[in-house]
Write an enzyme that holds these catalytic residues in place. Structure first.
Site, PDB file in Angstrom:
ATOM      1  N   THR A   1       0.827  -1.193   0.000  1.00  0.00           N
ATOM      2  CA  THR A   1       0.000   0.000   0.000  1.00  0.00           C
ATOM      3  C   THR A   1       0.867   1.250   0.000  1.00  0.00           C
ATOM      4  OG1 THR A   1      -1.607  -1.253   1.317  1.00  0.00           O
ATOM      5  CG2 THR A   1      -1.949   1.112   1.149  1.00  0.00           C
TER       6      THR A   1
ATOM      7  N   TYR B   1       3.749 -14.224   1.929  1.00  0.00           N
ATOM      8  CA  TYR B   1       2.725 -13.339   1.383  1.00  0.00           C
ATOM      9  C   TYR B   1       1.996 -14.095   0.281  1.00  0.00           C
ATOM     10  CZ  TYR B   1       0.936  -8.715  -0.143  1.00  0.00           C
ATOM     11  OH  TYR B   1       0.161  -7.646  -0.468  1.00  0.00           O
TER      12      TYR B   1
ATOM     13  N   LYS C   1       0.584 -14.224   5.350  1.00  0.00           N
ATOM     14  CA  LYS C   1      -0.460 -13.214   5.151  1.00  0.00           C
ATOM     15  C   LYS C   1      -1.221 -13.608   3.888  1.00  0.00           C
ATOM     16  CE  LYS C   1      -1.153  -8.542   3.432  1.00  0.00           C
ATOM     17  NZ  LYS C   1      -0.491  -7.411   2.730  1.00  0.00           N
TER      18      LYS C   1
ATOM     19  N   ILE D   1      -2.763  -7.725   8.480  1.00  0.00           N
ATOM     20  CA  ILE D   1      -1.970  -6.703   7.808  1.00  0.00           C
ATOM     21  C   ILE D   1      -2.948  -6.000   6.889  1.00  0.00           C
ATOM     22  CG2 ILE D   1      -0.096  -6.241   6.186  1.00  0.00           C
ATOM     23  CD1 ILE D   1       1.445  -8.545   7.411  1.00  0.00           C
TER      24      ILE D   1
END
Length: 296
Positions: A49, A137, A165, A204
């Site tokens: 982000t 991830y 995540k 997250i």
């Protein structure tokens, strides 16, 4: 899971940019302090982000060093250390460790990378040489590699590999990962309450940039098992969290954060600011969050 190092909310924090697209380091302290004051217990620096893919290695390292110094132990620090070459991942991880980070988040090899499970395992085993706990991830729609429950079990045998995540956005796939009994983190904004109810150990969360107080309260309600309270908070969060997931994610987070008082400037190229039409739709989806964040 007792002792899980990244429980609750970890904010995938935006990177502040100036009008010319450079990192606004002069605003970084004020930017992070707003979130610390809102009660955010953990940060991901150089996050997706925060436009990790569009930061140079030097910019990312400088951002991590300055950000960790500002946070100064008042919240957890996770660093995105993803890179195409595992040697770069290790170097980024060692830099994060030198800055006092608590862990790193690492994508599987991407851009025509290996899809064979053994090669992915070898990549993460090598990444572990950086010395910090690793958050894998899972974002198969962007990377082309999915972390399955079986692969997750094998990854968990690697020293320093702590959790995954999951940003697939697929609740069924996420609960498959949760049912392994291994600690799993949710990274899909629209799934937040459902993932925590199903047993996710942490978050997250990029969308929390524009509603940190509400998101901290929601994560805390889940921790206490106050599901009615969580549902009440989620009613206000859900329209915007669903909208940003449908496209223009980073641009929408930057625009929404500006509307709620947590602006970080505009995202840098190649991303363009949201059009006036999309901003109007986003503002409507935020609804009462603008006032709620101002008075909370």
């Amino acid at each position: 899971m007792t002792g899980f190092p990244f429980p609750g909310l970890n904010l995938a924090v935006t990177t502040p940019f100036d009008p010319d697209g450079g990192i606004a380091f002069d605003r970084l302290e004020e930017h992070l302090e707003r979130y610390i004051a809102a009660g955010v217990p953990g940060f991901v620096l150089s996050s997706g982000t925060g436009m990790h893919a569009y930061l140079s290695r030097g910019e990312s390292d400088d951002l991590v060093a300055r950000g960790a110094k500002i946070i100064a132990g008042r919240a957890r620090v996770i660093v995105q250390a993803s890179a195409l070459m595992v040697e770069d991942v290790v170097a980024r991880t060692r830099h994060a460790a030198d800055c006092g980070a608590d862990g790193v988040m690492v994508l599987p090899p991407f851009f025509e990378g290996p899809t064979d499970a053994d090669d992915i395992l070898a990549f993460y085993a090598a990444a572990g040489e950086g010395g910090l706990p690793i958050i894998g991830y899972n974002v198969p729609q962007a990377v082309g590699v999915a972390i399955t429950p079986e692969l997750f079990r094998r990854l968990a045998e690697i020293p320093n590999f702590v959790t995954v995540k999951d940003s697939s956005g697929d609740l069924a796939a996420q609960t498959d990962l949760i049912r392994t009994g291994l600690p799993m983190m949710n990274g899909a904004d629209p799934l937040m309450p459902y993932a925590l109810y199903a047993g996710a150990q942490g978050l997250i969360w990029g969308g929390a940039n524009f509603a940190p107080k509400s998101c901290v309260a929601a994560a805390e309600a889940a921790r206490r098992g106050e599901w009615d309270r969580l549902r009440e908070l989620w009613r206000a969060l859900e329209p915007a969290m669903n909208l940003i997931w449908q496209g223009d994610y980073v641009q929408s987070v930057y625009a929404a954060a500006e509307m709620t008082g947590y602006g970080a400037g505009q995202p840098r190229r190649p991303l363009s600011p949201l059009s006036s039409e999309k901003r109007a739709v986003l503002r409507a989806a935020l609804g009462g969050l603008i006032e709620a964040e101002a008075r909370a």
